[in-house]
Design an enzyme around this catalytic site. Structure first.
Site, short mmCIF file in Angstrom:
data_model
loop_
_atom_site.label_atom_id
_atom_site.label_comp_id
_atom_site.label_asym_id
_atom_site.label_seq_id
_atom_site.Cartn_x
_atom_site.Cartn_y
_atom_site.Cartn_z
CG LEU A 53 -1.66 -1.27 1.58
CD1 LEU A 53 -2.47 -1.08 2.85
CD2 LEU A 53 -2.55 -1.71 0.43
CE1 TYR A 103 0.24 8.71 -6.71
CE2 TYR A 103 -1.75 8.92 -8.05
CZ TYR A 103 -1.09 8.40 -6.95
OH TYR A 103 -1.75 7.54 -6.10
CE LYS A 107 -0.09 4.33 -6.75
NZ LYS A 107 0.47 3.69 -5.54
CG ASN A 132 -11.41 10.38 -5.83
OD1 ASN A 132 -10.37 11.01 -5.71
ND2 ASN A 132 -12.07 10.30 -6.96
#
Length: 188
Positions: A53, A103, A107, A132
């Site tokens: 995570l 970003y 990822k 989100n």
């Protein structure tokens, strides 16, 4: 079973650790920002399941995205491959992995490392592209539009909406954690 949670002090990690304990998992190892390469290597080698995570979402400079997202994931995968481990791994990614920004690119790189691990080894590897996420312990102006909206409303601060027509997909952190724990329980 020894469960490893990277980013254990973060928003989702903190919630997941609570859910794991509630589900009866007692042997939870954590990787936080305080860990170094040696401790990360040892914890990865000893894990029976990895919830990856950890990640960078608000760096001081864009280079930190690659280091904290792509490179850390590759380090974990390399450790698993080098020691010929068959450890299942779950990666939390982002819906931004399709975007061409620092970003999103970082990822996507992390996803690529996990997909490569699965292809090379045949081991279980899961990628969750989260929208989100909101819920307890999220921070306004950091990791949740919902927390930011609530914080600004309560404190009579302005609310900025960049595109009122853009859909906003939301998921509650407890629902994410329930899904993760169920996956852990049902992974052979």
């Amino acid at each position: 079973m020894k469960v490893l949670v990277t980013g254990a002090n973060g928003f989702i990690g903190r919630n997941l650790c609570v859910h794991l304990k509630e589900a009866g998992f007692e042997n939870i190892e954590k990787i936080t920002r305080d860990d170094n390469d040696t401790s990360i290597d040892e914890k990865v080698k000893n894990a029976d399941f990895i919830f990856h995570l950890a990640g960078i979402n608000r760096p001081d400079n864009d280079d930190e995205f690659k280091v904290g997202n792509t490179d850390l994931t590759q380090k974990i995968v390399d450790t698993l491959v080098n020691y010929k481990l068959s450890t299942p791994i779950l990666l939390t990614s982002s819906i931004q992995a399709d975007l061409n920004n620092p970003y999103g690119v970082s990822k996507a790189g992390a996803e690529s490392a996990i997909a490569s691990y699965r292809e090379k080894t045949g081991n279980a590897a899961y990628i969750y592209r989260l929208p989100n996420v909101f819920g307890k312990w999220c921070r306004p102006n950091y990791n949740s539009a919902v927390a930011t909206f609530c914080y600004n409303t309560i404190n009579d601060l302005p609310i900025t909406i960049h595109n009122a027509d853009a859909p906003l997909s939301l998921v509650y952190v407890d629902d994410v954690c329930h899904s993760f724990v169920n996956l852990l329980i049902n992974t052979p």
